[in-house]
Structure formats: C-alpha cells, structure tokens
Design a protein around this motif. Structure first.
Motif, PDB file in Angstrom:
ATOM      1  N   ILE A 291     -11.107   0.839 -12.851  1.00  0.00           N
ATOM      2  CA  ILE A 291     -10.977  -0.141 -11.764  1.00  0.00           C
ATOM      3  C   ILE A 291     -11.298  -1.535 -12.287  1.00  0.00           C
ATOM      4  CG2 ILE A 291     -11.905  -0.890  -9.538  1.00  0.00           C
ATOM      5  CD1 ILE A 291     -12.314   2.106  -8.906  1.00  0.00           C
ATOM      6  N   SER A 292     -12.376  -1.625 -13.086  1.00  0.00           N
ATOM      7  CA  SER A 292     -12.744  -2.934 -13.643  1.00  0.00           C
ATOM      8  C   SER A 292     -11.625  -3.490 -14.510  1.00  0.00           C
ATOM      9  CB  SER A 292     -14.020  -2.819 -14.479  1.00  0.00           C
ATOM     10  OG  SER A 292     -15.086  -2.460 -13.653  1.00  0.00           O
TER      11      SER A 292
ATOM     12  N   ALA B 278      -6.335  -7.022   4.073  1.00  0.00           N
ATOM     13  CA  ALA B 278      -7.012  -5.817   4.550  1.00  0.00           C
ATOM     14  C   ALA B 278      -5.962  -4.860   5.100  1.00  0.00           C
ATOM     15  CB  ALA B 278      -8.026  -6.186   5.619  1.00  0.00           C
ATOM     16  N   PRO B 279      -6.224  -3.564   5.050  1.00  0.00           N
ATOM     17  CA  PRO B 279      -5.187  -2.600   5.449  1.00  0.00           C
ATOM     18  C   PRO B 279      -4.826  -2.621   6.932  1.00  0.00           C
ATOM     19  CG  PRO B 279      -7.064  -1.473   4.432  1.00  0.00           C
ATOM     20  CD  PRO B 279      -7.424  -2.917   4.534  1.00  0.00           C
TER      21      PRO B 279
ATOM     22  N   VAL C 265      -8.832  -4.813 -12.255  1.00  0.00           N
ATOM     23  CA  VAL C 265      -9.182  -6.095 -11.629  1.00  0.00           C
ATOM     24  C   VAL C 265      -9.127  -7.220 -12.667  1.00  0.00           C
ATOM     25  CG1 VAL C 265     -11.044  -7.381 -10.493  1.00  0.00           C
ATOM     26  CG2 VAL C 265     -10.572  -5.028  -9.817  1.00  0.00           C
TER      27      VAL C 265
ATOM     28  N   ALA D 199      -5.423 -11.023  -1.168  1.00  0.00           N
ATOM     29  CA  ALA D 199      -5.363  -9.602  -0.850  1.00  0.00           C
ATOM     30  C   ALA D 199      -5.455  -9.453   0.660  1.00  0.00           C
ATOM     31  CB  ALA D 199      -6.521  -8.875  -1.506  1.00  0.00           C
TER      32      ALA D 199
ATOM     33  N   TYR E 230       0.849  -1.201   0.000  1.00  0.00           N
ATOM     34  CA  TYR E 230       0.000   0.000   0.000  1.00  0.00           C
ATOM     35  C   TYR E 230       0.877   1.242   0.000  1.00  0.00           C
ATOM     36  CZ  TYR E 230      -4.480  -2.205   1.260  1.00  0.00           C
ATOM     37  OH  TYR E 230      -5.636  -2.921   1.285  1.00  0.00           O
TER      38      TYR E 230
ATOM     39  N   MET F 277      -6.652   5.112  -6.088  1.00  0.00           N
ATOM     40  CA  MET F 277      -7.659   4.329  -6.797  1.00  0.00           C
ATOM     41  C   MET F 277      -9.038   4.993  -6.823  1.00  0.00           C
ATOM     42  SD  MET F 277      -7.598   0.258  -6.393  1.00  0.00           S
ATOM     43  CE  MET F 277      -8.235  -0.856  -7.613  1.00  0.00           C
ATOM     44  N   ASP F 278      -9.378   5.736  -5.765  1.00  0.00           N
ATOM     45  CA  ASP F 278     -10.726   6.322  -5.764  1.00  0.00           C
ATOM     46  C   ASP F 278     -10.837   7.506  -6.729  1.00  0.00           C
ATOM     47  OD1 ASP F 278      -9.092   7.837  -4.029  1.00  0.00           O
ATOM     48  OD2 ASP F 278     -10.861   8.720  -3.087  1.00  0.00           O
ATOM     49  N   GLN F 279      -9.692   7.858  -7.360  1.00  0.00           N
ATOM     50  CA  GLN F 279      -9.732   8.918  -8.377  1.00  0.00           C
ATOM     51  C   GLN F 279      -9.818   8.330  -9.787  1.00  0.00           C
ATOM     52  OE1 GLN F 279     -10.015  12.062  -7.479  1.00  0.00           O
ATOM     53  NE2 GLN F 279      -9.802  11.522  -5.320  1.00  0.00           N
ATOM     54  N   TRP F 280      -9.795   6.991  -9.888  1.00  0.00           N
ATOM     55  CA  TRP F 280      -9.943   6.366 -11.195  1.00  0.00           C
ATOM     56  C   TRP F 280     -11.433   6.374 -11.578  1.00  0.00           C
ATOM     57  CZ3 TRP F 280      -6.802   1.110 -10.819  1.00  0.00           C
ATOM     58  CH2 TRP F 280      -5.499   1.389 -10.374  1.00  0.00           C
ATOM     59  N   THR F 281     -11.722   6.038 -12.821  1.00  0.00           N
ATOM     60  CA  THR F 281     -13.126   5.836 -13.179  1.00  0.00           C
ATOM     61  C   THR F 281     -13.476   4.378 -12.845  1.00  0.00           C
ATOM     62  OG1 THR F 281     -12.702   5.032 -15.414  1.00  0.00           O
ATOM     63  CG2 THR F 281     -12.862   7.414 -15.138  1.00  0.00           C
ATOM     64  N   PRO F 282     -14.769   4.095 -12.621  1.00  0.00           N
ATOM     65  CA  PRO F 282     -15.153   2.708 -12.339  1.00  0.00           C
ATOM     66  C   PRO F 282     -14.690   1.750 -13.444  1.00  0.00           C
ATOM     67  CG  PRO F 282     -16.984   4.154 -11.853  1.00  0.00           C
ATOM     68  CD  PRO F 282     -15.917   5.006 -12.492  1.00  0.00           C
TER      69      PRO F 282
END
Lengths: 385, 139
Positions: free
Chosen positions: B30-31, B57-58, B34, B55, B10, B22-27
């Motif tokens: 992200i797809s 968890a933080p 993944v 994966a 991270y 990542m939360d600034q990417w478009t959905p």
C-alpha cells in the motif's frame, strides 16, 4: 516590512473605524487600502506610532470613498478629516470584532473566512489557498459575509461560545497554503485570551497547544497517519505541552468547567505519559464522563468507549460501544480496534476494511486499509502454516 | 495545451489485470502504491502538466429537481451495480498522445505483489479552444 506587526494591528484599526461609525464593509476596504499604503511608505519613512498612522490613513481612505455622495456629506467630511491628535485610543475594540465576525447570522464557513480576514488580517488569496478554493470564490464568500454583518450593531454583547467555535473550526482545518491555519488559530485565541477572562477561552487555548505539540509526530514522511500509541514522543513539542498544561491548571482552579477544559484535560493526560503504556486511562475515562455530561455528544461517548477499552479491557469497551448507534462516524473503526485487542483478528480485518470504505478522509482511509492489510497478511501466513 | 481528466473507478470499469482488493495487500505494498501516485503527481508538477488531483469518498447520491416547492429527490447510495468514482487527476498536456502516455503510466501503479495493477482509467478531454485555433490567432 514587518508583516506580523501589520497583521497584529489590523483588527484594532478596523475596530476603531467601525466604532467611529463606519460601515463594516467600507471600513474593511479602507483598512486594506491603508495597509497597502503602509507597505509602500513605511520602509523609507517608518512612523513612530504605527497604529495611530494606520487609523489616520484608513479613516481618510474611508472618508475619500464616501465623500463623493452629497454636498452635505462633504461639509461633514471637512470637519472629520482633521487628523486624530496624538496616539490612537488605548481602549481596544478588537474583542467586539471577534463577536461581530462570529455573529450567529453567518454560516460557519463565512464566519471562519471573515474572522481570518478581519481579525487575522490575512489576504483573500491566503485564505482561499488554505481552504483550497479559487480566490474568486473566497472573495465572494467574504464580501457576502461583510454585507450580512453590516447592519449589525457593533456594541451588541457577543456570545463567547460562538467565537470559540469559530476559532476551533479554523484550528481543525487540515489543509494549508502558505498560512498555517493551526498556528493562526492559536495566535487569534491567544489574543482573545489576553482580552477576555473566561476559563473556556483558556481551555480552548490549552487544548490547541496540547494538540499542536504532537503535530510533527502525527504523520510519517510519506504522509500516512501515525496513531497516538505509535508516535515518537521525543518529537512532541515539550514547551508547547508545558504551556498548555499551565494554562489549563489555572483555568481548572476556577471551578467553572466547560467542554474545552475537559477536552484539554484529556489531551494533557496523553501528553503527560512518557510511553503509551503508562497513559492514565482510568482518569481519562473520568474526564470523558465529565465531557459526556457537559455535551451529551455521541462522538464523545464513542471516544469514551475507546478509553474504557484501554482502562477495563476490550470486552468492556465493546460493551460500551454496543450502546451506541453504529452509523456514527468511526464507529466501525473503533469496533475493529477493540476486536483486534480482544484477539478476534478475522472480525477485526473485515471491520477495518469496512471502516476504510466509509472513511471520508484520505489519510484515514489509507491508514484503515493498511490496518486491514496488516491483519490479513498475518491471517494468511497463519493459514499457510 | 489541452486539459484532460483522468478518472479512477472503484467499479464500473473493466476489471484490472492485477485485480486484488486493497485490504489483501501488505502494508508495504500500500505504501509503495501511495508513493507511486505521489511521485507521479510531483513529476507532472515539475513538467508543468499537473493541474489538480483529488480522491473521492465512496458514498454518493443522485439528486434531481422534483418541481416547485418540493425538496429535491435523492437516490442512492449507489447499489453494487452502479459505477463509483474513486478519484481524479486533471492534467494539462500538449497532445492526446501525451495524455494517453501519462494515463498508461498512472495505470501501472504497483499493487499486490508489487506488480502493476493495470487498472483501467477513463481519459476525458475538457472542452476548450483546440490547439490549432489558438496557434493561428496569435500569429
């Protein structure tokens, strides 16, 4: 070889051996050996009474294993070894087996493993695969569990609530190998419901059927989560829903409400809505009130806040949320959702990102990150204009 | 064959080239990311080089023995400056070169703008019998 038939006979054969005085661990080993023998012999020479055959062979295996002990025991064996005349007794002891496997002296993970093995008749390999642990680890877990309950008297009355909790744990396990644990939990709960007349057993069965009915619609082809409101309702299993609703109605009519019936009632109201917009949120809030009264669980109150947000608007939902501890799992995700519905996209995007960071489930984390990304994309486009 | 652990951080690793949260990417981005990871694992399963992937968890906690009859000492959750591991993949490959090649591919997972993230992955060999030893003993 009919594996389903063998698996369905396993628990009652095991129960009969234990009832006759065999130690639980030894009885379990003997039944497994009898099953191996059945797989070998049956295709060429199928028995007329499958259960009777298994009982006889398992009992002989059990005696073989204990025979070596002493001369005294050997004399007893000669008497006992006579094959059981006629079909096996019609009285089914399987119910006792459920209670034994869910005994309070076991940890939840041991109780789950033992139930799948002894009542469900799954192999250690299948259970290990389903829980993503090495087979040796699962074998240890099961044999320790067997030792723990070996001293427990078989005729002790069990606690239905403990058994239901174990079955619900099996149902909620998300992982899967070549055994579908959700379907297995439904099968075992169905079997239990046929033996014990208890409204909460019916309630749990209804709840599982109603949840299971939505399973294929819950994930997209790429594995990502599809929220309830966006699910393709045409993909819900209507037969499973109809069965769940029918079982629930009979249970509710007996007027002995419990938490599984209340949860099933909520699931039934969701299943009943032709579209997400037509969901009867007012009734759902009422059921959450019942549920909160029955369990006093903070998770229930969190879900209730979501329902209140739908029934009375996002501000009312946020007010209900404010009364709850914000360290609750999913609290942040719920706050993000209610803020978005209230039109505060900036706060919602931040909260979704924070919720994604706290998520403990990968699919859930990806889903929440996508929500944050979706809002940030909208906000950025708006700023550029 | 030798096993290698590919570690995704991270933070704590040097910054990625395409370093957008990542939360600034478009959905859709992200797809795509993944899908890339899943396809990569599926491809390695086919070549027989895939072992495991998880994966994490933080949240994480440091734990230490604190003496007889005392509960273990815990520290954490991690402060911002400490490292965090996001997940791992274990591969079983023929050579170090192949391991580096695969780690490079994984680091090219698409991020913002559909462009590769160029994130740093840590590559750690498992202890085990070295390839030369095992080859000799069977002859």
């Amino acid at each position: 070889m009919n594996e389903v038939l063998l698996r369905s006979l396993t628990p009652s054969v095991l129960a009969i051996l234990v009832r006759r005085g065999a130690d639980f661990a030894a009885a379990e080993d003997a039944v497994q050996e009898a099953l191996v023998e059945a797989v070998r012999v049956w295709p060429a020479d199928p028995p007329r009474d499958a259960k009777g055959w298994l009982v006889t062979v398992a009992w002989r295996k059990f005696l073989d294993a204990t025979r070596a002990d002493t001369a005294r025991r050997r004399r007893e064996v000669v008497v006992d070894e006579e094959p059981v005349p006629g079909p096996a007794p019609a009285v089914d002891d399987t119910l006792q087996l459920y209670f034994l496997c869910a005994h309070p002296s076991l940890t939840p993970s041991s109780a789950v493993a033992l139930t799948l093995r002894a009542v469900g008749g799954l192999t250690t390999r299948q259970i290990a695969q389903a829980y993503l642990v090495p087979e040796a680890t699962m074998a240890q877990r099961i044999s320790r569990a067997k030792r723990t309950v070996s001293g427990v008297r078989f005729d002790q009355p069990g606690d239905v609530a403990t058994v239901l909790r174990v079955l619900y744990l099996v149902f909620n396990e998300g992982y899967s190998g070549d055994v579908d644990l959700a379907a297995e939990a439904i099968r075992l709960t169905r079997q239990l419901a046929a033996q014990v007349d208890h409204p909460e057993v019916a309630g749990l069965l209804a709840l599982m059927l109603l949840h299971h009915a939505r399973r294929t619609a819950r994930t997209a082809p790429d594995g990502s989560l599809v929220p309830l409101a966006e699910q393709d309702r045409g993909r819900w299993d209507t037969r499973s829903i109809a069965e769940g609703v029918a079982i629930l109605q009979v249970a509710l009519a007996r007027d002995r409400l419990g938490e599984f019936q209340a949860q099933a009632a909520i699931a039934a109201l969701h299943a009943d809505a032709p579209t997400a917009e037509e969901t009867d949120w007012v009734q759902i809030v009422e059921w959450y009130d019942e549920l909160a009264r029955l369990t006093d669980s903070p998770v229930v109150r969190l879900n209730r806040a979501v329902a209140v947000g739908e029934a009375d608007g996002p501000r009312a939902g946020l007010a209900a949320l404010a009364a709850l501890d914000d360290s609750l799992p999913r609290h942040t995700a719920v706050a993000a959702y209610l803020h978005e519905r209230d039109g505060d996209l900036t706060a919602a995007a931040l909260l979704y990102a924070e919720a994604a960071h706290k998520a403990t489930d990968l699919a859930e984390r990806d889903h929440l990150t996508r929500q944050a990304a979706r809002l940030n994309t909208r906000l950025n486009a708006h700023r550029r204009r | 064959m030798a096993k290698y652990l590919l570690l995704k951080h991270y933070r704590g690793a040097p910054a990625a080239v395409n370093d957008v949260p990542m939360d600034q990417w478009t959905p859709e981005e992200i797809s795509a990311h993944v899908r890339y990871m899943n396809d990569f694992a599926a491809r390695l399963e086919k070549t027989g080089e895939f072992v495991d992937s998880q994966a994490l968890a933080p949240e994480g906690t440091f734990v230490r023995y604190d003496g007889e009859g005392r509960p273990p000492v815990t520290d954490g959750p991690f402060a911002e400056t400490k490292d965090l591991i996001a997940g791992w993949m274990v591969i079983d490959v023929d050579s170090y070169e192949r391991a580096v090649e695969l780690a490079g591919e994984l680091s090219a997972a698409p991020g913002a703008g559909g462009k590769p993230i160029h994130e740093w992955l840590e590559l750690r060999p498992f202890y085990g019998i070295s390839p030369s030893n095992s080859e000799c003993s069977f002859k």
